[in-house]
Design a protein around this motif. Structure first.
Motif, PDB file in Angstrom:
ATOM      1  N   LEU A   8     -33.230  11.752  15.119  1.00  0.00           N
ATOM      2  CA  LEU A   8     -33.102  10.557  14.292  1.00  0.00           C
ATOM      3  C   LEU A   8     -32.428  10.947  12.986  1.00  0.00           C
ATOM      4  CD1 LEU A   8     -36.323  10.667  15.471  1.00  0.00           C
ATOM      5  CD2 LEU A   8     -36.098   8.281  14.836  1.00  0.00           C
ATOM      6  N   THR A   9     -31.386  10.228  12.596  1.00  0.00           N
ATOM      7  CA  THR A   9     -30.822  10.377  11.256  1.00  0.00           C
ATOM      8  C   THR A   9     -31.133   9.082  10.531  1.00  0.00           C
ATOM      9  OG1 THR A   9     -28.624   9.627  11.937  1.00  0.00           O
ATOM     10  CG2 THR A   9     -29.029  12.001  11.958  1.00  0.00           C
ATOM     11  N   GLU A  10     -31.786   9.193   9.382  1.00  0.00           N
ATOM     12  CA  GLU A  10     -32.335   8.032   8.697  1.00  0.00           C
ATOM     13  C   GLU A  10     -31.764   7.906   7.289  1.00  0.00           C
ATOM     14  OE1 GLU A  10     -36.695   8.570  10.806  1.00  0.00           O
ATOM     15  OE2 GLU A  10     -36.322   9.515   8.871  1.00  0.00           O
ATOM     16  N   SER A  11     -31.232   6.736   7.006  1.00  0.00           N
ATOM     17  CA  SER A  11     -30.827   6.391   5.652  1.00  0.00           C
ATOM     18  C   SER A  11     -31.930   5.484   5.116  1.00  0.00           C
ATOM     19  CB  SER A  11     -29.472   5.678   5.666  1.00  0.00           C
ATOM     20  OG  SER A  11     -29.088   5.355   4.359  1.00  0.00           O
ATOM     21  N   ILE A  12     -32.796   6.051   4.301  1.00  0.00           N
ATOM     22  CA  ILE A  12     -34.035   5.382   3.901  1.00  0.00           C
ATOM     23  C   ILE A  12     -33.785   4.420   2.748  1.00  0.00           C
ATOM     24  CG2 ILE A  12     -36.372   5.764   3.009  1.00  0.00           C
ATOM     25  CD1 ILE A  12     -36.217   8.525   4.482  1.00  0.00           C
ATOM     26  N   ASN A  13     -34.189   3.168   2.967  1.00  0.00           N
ATOM     27  CA  ASN A  13     -34.072   2.121   1.944  1.00  0.00           C
ATOM     28  C   ASN A  13     -35.407   1.820   1.276  1.00  0.00           C
ATOM     29  OD1 ASN A  13     -31.319   1.667   2.758  1.00  0.00           O
ATOM     30  ND2 ASN A  13     -32.127   0.547   4.511  1.00  0.00           N
ATOM     31  N   GLY A  17     -42.223   2.045   2.992  1.00  0.00           N
ATOM     32  CA  GLY A  17     -42.160   1.562   4.368  1.00  0.00           C
ATOM     33  C   GLY A  17     -42.039   2.706   5.363  1.00  0.00           C
ATOM     34  N   MET A  18     -41.281   3.746   5.010  1.00  0.00           N
ATOM     35  CA  MET A  18     -41.159   4.911   5.891  1.00  0.00           C
ATOM     36  C   MET A  18     -42.471   5.680   5.968  1.00  0.00           C
ATOM     37  SD  MET A  18     -38.368   4.950   7.519  1.00  0.00           S
ATOM     38  CE  MET A  18     -38.175   6.632   8.139  1.00  0.00           C
ATOM     39  N   ASP A  19     -43.229   5.714   4.870  1.00  0.00           N
ATOM     40  CA  ASP A  19     -44.547   6.346   4.916  1.00  0.00           C
ATOM     41  C   ASP A  19     -45.453   5.595   5.890  1.00  0.00           C
ATOM     42  OD1 ASP A  19     -43.764   8.270   3.093  1.00  0.00           O
ATOM     43  OD2 ASP A  19     -44.720   7.275   1.378  1.00  0.00           O
ATOM     44  N   ALA A  20     -45.402   4.257   5.848  1.00  0.00           N
ATOM     45  CA  ALA A  20     -46.194   3.443   6.781  1.00  0.00           C
ATOM     46  C   ALA A  20     -45.755   3.708   8.214  1.00  0.00           C
ATOM     47  CB  ALA A  20     -46.072   1.962   6.427  1.00  0.00           C
ATOM     48  N   TYR A  21     -44.456   3.811   8.428  1.00  0.00           N
ATOM     49  CA  TYR A  21     -43.921   4.122   9.760  1.00  0.00           C
ATOM     50  C   TYR A  21     -44.430   5.481  10.237  1.00  0.00           C
ATOM     51  CZ  TYR A  21     -40.668   6.293  12.998  1.00  0.00           C
ATOM     52  OH  TYR A  21     -40.123   6.996  14.046  1.00  0.00           O
ATOM     53  N   SER A  22     -44.384   6.481   9.380  1.00  0.00           N
ATOM     54  CA  SER A  22     -44.829   7.821   9.765  1.00  0.00           C
ATOM     55  C   SER A  22     -46.293   7.814  10.192  1.00  0.00           C
ATOM     56  CB  SER A  22     -44.628   8.810   8.610  1.00  0.00           C
ATOM     57  OG  SER A  22     -43.253   8.973   8.354  1.00  0.00           O
ATOM     58  N   ARG A  23     -47.129   7.094   9.457  1.00  0.00           N
ATOM     59  CA  ARG A  23     -48.547   7.003   9.813  1.00  0.00           C
ATOM     60  C   ARG A  23     -48.719   6.285  11.148  1.00  0.00           C
ATOM     61  NH1 ARG A  23     -48.687   5.880   4.390  1.00  0.00           N
ATOM     62  NH2 ARG A  23     -48.973   3.638   4.729  1.00  0.00           N
ATOM     63  N   ALA A  24     -47.912   5.265  11.399  1.00  0.00           N
ATOM     64  CA  ALA A  24     -48.022   4.510  12.651  1.00  0.00           C
ATOM     65  C   ALA A  24     -47.424   5.269  13.832  1.00  0.00           C
ATOM     66  CB  ALA A  24     -47.330   3.154  12.499  1.00  0.00           C
ATOM     67  N   ARG A  82     -39.975   1.322  10.954  1.00  0.00           N
ATOM     68  CA  ARG A  82     -38.820   2.170  10.652  1.00  0.00           C
ATOM     69  C   ARG A  82     -37.563   1.328  10.511  1.00  0.00           C
ATOM     70  NH1 ARG A  82     -35.146   3.488  13.954  1.00  0.00           N
ATOM     71  NH2 ARG A  82     -36.389   3.493  15.842  1.00  0.00           N
ATOM     72  N   GLN A  83     -37.382   0.393  11.421  1.00  0.00           N
ATOM     73  CA  GLN A  83     -36.181  -0.432  11.398  1.00  0.00           C
ATOM     74  C   GLN A  83     -36.093  -1.264  10.124  1.00  0.00           C
ATOM     75  OE1 GLN A  83     -36.889  -2.198  15.246  1.00  0.00           O
ATOM     76  NE2 GLN A  83     -35.432  -0.812  16.240  1.00  0.00           N
ATOM     77  N   ALA A  84     -37.243  -1.649   9.564  1.00  0.00           N
ATOM     78  CA  ALA A  84     -37.252  -2.420   8.318  1.00  0.00           C
ATOM     79  C   ALA A  84     -37.020  -1.535   7.098  1.00  0.00           C
ATOM     80  CB  ALA A  84     -38.577  -3.160   8.175  1.00  0.00           C
ATOM     81  N   ALA A  85     -37.376  -0.246   7.205  1.00  0.00           N
ATOM     82  CA  ALA A  85     -37.342   0.641   6.043  1.00  0.00           C
ATOM     83  C   ALA A  85     -36.119   1.540   5.975  1.00  0.00           C
ATOM     84  CB  ALA A  85     -38.605   1.508   6.025  1.00  0.00           C
ATOM     85  N   ALA A  86     -35.366   1.653   7.088  1.00  0.00           N
ATOM     86  CA  ALA A  86     -34.243   2.603   7.107  1.00  0.00           C
ATOM     87  C   ALA A  86     -33.185   2.160   8.108  1.00  0.00           C
ATOM     88  CB  ALA A  86     -34.735   3.995   7.471  1.00  0.00           C
ATOM     89  N   ASP A  87     -31.956   2.540   7.833  1.00  0.00           N
ATOM     90  CA  ASP A  87     -30.874   2.409   8.804  1.00  0.00           C
ATOM     91  C   ASP A  87     -30.856   3.735   9.561  1.00  0.00           C
ATOM     92  OD1 ASP A  87     -30.058  -0.121   7.811  1.00  0.00           O
ATOM     93  OD2 ASP A  87     -29.026   0.906   6.170  1.00  0.00           O
TER      94      ASP A  87
END
Length: 103
Positions: A8-13, A17-24, A82-87
């Motif tokens: 995964l290559t992530e451009s974090i916005n 939100g990415m922290d929430a994704y990581s926990r989930a 993830r989709q909401a927090a990063a491209d």
């Protein structure tokens, strides 16, 4: 059977939100048999262009196991975070089996 890898290559916005994704996503990775091989905020680019602020490499027993995890109900609940927090770009690649040195 060759291993399977999800990259995964992530451009974090949205870092929160990415922290929430990581926990989930963490429990789904454990259920799917993933090993986190690398998480890097700035890979050393040698040629071309690279997408994103962070690169993640996950290892699975096979490409089929990687796809099963990606399409699982458990990961399906985390993916929208993830989709909401990063491209993100996501790929599955199949590892190669190398002949043993004694062969």
């Amino acid at each position: 059977m060759p291993k399977g890898y999800v990259i995964l290559t992530e451009s974090i916005n949205d870092p929160a939100g990415m922290d929430a994704y990581s926990r989930a996503a963490g429990p789904s990775m454990a259920e799917g048999g993933a090993s986190v091989l690398a998480v890097d905020g700035r890979p050393q680019l040698l040629e071309g262009e690279w997408h994103g602020d962070r690169t993640v490499v996950l290892e699975f027993e096979s490409a089929e196991a990687a796809r099963a995890w990606y399409e699982s109900e458990a990961y399906g609940r985390a993916k929208p975070l993830r989709q909401a927090a990063a491209d993100t770009n996501v790929v599955i690649i199949t590892g190669s089996e190398q002949p043993s040195r004694g062969a």
